[in-house]
Enzyme design. Sequence first.
Site, PDB file in Angstrom:
ATOM      1  N   ASP A 137       0.802  -1.222   0.000  1.00 37.52           N
ATOM      2  CA  ASP A 137       0.000   0.000   0.000  1.00 37.52           C
ATOM      3  C   ASP A 137       0.839   1.278   0.000  1.00 37.52           C
ATOM      4  O   ASP A 137       0.340   2.351   0.318  1.00 37.52           O
ATOM      5  CB  ASP A 137      -0.974   0.010   1.185  1.00 37.52           C
ATOM      6  CG  ASP A 137      -0.278  -0.177   2.526  1.00 37.52           C
ATOM      7  OD1 ASP A 137       0.850   0.329   2.721  1.00 37.52           O
ATOM      8  OD2 ASP A 137      -0.870  -0.844   3.400  1.00 37.52           O
ATOM      9  N   ARG A 159       1.152   6.913   0.232  1.00 34.85           N
ATOM     10  CA  ARG A 159       0.408   5.893   0.987  1.00 34.85           C
ATOM     11  C   ARG A 159      -0.988   5.839   0.407  1.00 34.85           C
ATOM     12  O   ARG A 159      -1.663   6.855   0.284  1.00 34.85           O
ATOM     13  CB  ARG A 159       0.382   6.275   2.467  1.00 34.85           C
ATOM     14  CG  ARG A 159      -0.497   5.391   3.358  1.00 34.85           C
ATOM     15  CD  ARG A 159       0.041   3.970   3.422  1.00 34.85           C
ATOM     16  NE  ARG A 159      -0.569   3.190   4.466  1.00 34.85           N
ATOM     17  CZ  ARG A 159      -1.756   2.598   4.387  1.00 34.85           C
ATOM     18  NH1 ARG A 159      -2.502   2.736   3.314  1.00 34.85           N
ATOM     19  NH2 ARG A 159      -2.204   1.883   5.387  1.00 34.85           N
ATOM     20  N   THR A 172      -2.326  -3.205   3.945  1.00 35.16           N
ATOM     21  CA  THR A 172      -1.805  -4.523   3.591  1.00 35.16           C
ATOM     22  C   THR A 172      -0.864  -4.998   4.688  1.00 35.16           C
ATOM     23  O   THR A 172      -0.429  -4.207   5.528  1.00 35.16           O
ATOM     24  CB  THR A 172      -1.072  -4.473   2.235  1.00 35.16           C
ATOM     25  OG1 THR A 172       0.018  -3.555   2.322  1.00 35.16           O
ATOM     26  CG2 THR A 172      -2.019  -4.066   1.119  1.00 35.16           C
ATOM     27  N   GLU A 188       2.219  -5.941   7.000  1.00 42.03           N
ATOM     28  CA  GLU A 188       3.527  -5.311   7.211  1.00 42.03           C
ATOM     29  C   GLU A 188       4.621  -6.359   7.051  1.00 42.03           C
ATOM     30  O   GLU A 188       4.373  -7.564   7.132  1.00 42.03           O
ATOM     31  CB  GLU A 188       3.588  -4.688   8.608  1.00 42.03           C
ATOM     32  CG  GLU A 188       2.520  -3.638   8.868  1.00 42.03           C
ATOM     33  CD  GLU A 188       2.568  -2.457   7.923  1.00 42.03           C
ATOM     34  OE1 GLU A 188       3.691  -2.072   7.496  1.00 42.03           O
ATOM     35  OE2 GLU A 188       1.500  -1.912   7.598  1.00 42.03           O
ATOM     36  N   ARG A 208       3.846  11.286   4.104  1.00 44.59           N
ATOM     37  CA  ARG A 208       3.575  10.584   2.851  1.00 44.59           C
ATOM     38  C   ARG A 208       2.333  11.204   2.222  1.00 44.59           C
ATOM     39  O   ARG A 208       1.376  11.523   2.924  1.00 44.59           O
ATOM     40  CB  ARG A 208       3.325   9.094   3.100  1.00 44.59           C
ATOM     41  CG  ARG A 208       4.504   8.375   3.724  1.00 44.59           C
ATOM     42  CD  ARG A 208       4.168   6.935   4.037  1.00 44.59           C
ATOM     43  NE  ARG A 208       3.115   6.858   5.055  1.00 44.59           N
ATOM     44  CZ  ARG A 208       2.730   5.733   5.648  1.00 44.59           C
ATOM     45  NH1 ARG A 208       3.290   4.574   5.324  1.00 44.59           N
ATOM     46  NH2 ARG A 208       1.775   5.734   6.560  1.00 44.59           N
TER      47      ARG A 208
END
Length: 157
Positions: A46, A60, A66, A68, A104
């Site tokens: 992701d 992001r 999703t 890690e 992000r």
Amino acid sequence: MKRIVLLVVLALVLTGCDVLLELPTDTPVDEIEGTRAEVVNVIDGDTIDVRIDGERYRVRYIGVNTPERDDPCYADATNANADLVEGRTVTLVKDVSETDRFDRLLRYIYVDGVFVNEVLVSEGWAERVYYPPDTAYADYFQRLENEARAAGLGCHP
């Protein structure tokens, strides 16, 4: 366009019709308003790095999460994302927020008319995540996640 769709849905609901609102996944990229960017690195399922006008940014995906690193299905979800976007030119579409707490960019991702966030959830590689105020597709993603989970797709065996 969104106002017309909402009015039609409201009219159908008020008249007692069942409504299943689907989002288009085949919208031509040139009809999607957003920022064009070149994907230079896939971080995970992701998150990507892109280049916009010579500047590099981390992005992001909005509304999805999703696994890690070191979690089950991490590599599969990352590969699914890479298959969709790696080395491609994508269109980044903002919801409400510009960035997250890690600076992000927060964006919905489209490539060749495909809504990447949607595909990752519908194929079971991502789950819906709810972070207000960026929730335009939250209910839709939840329905897709439920369907993927019921079908045992992707990370939901």
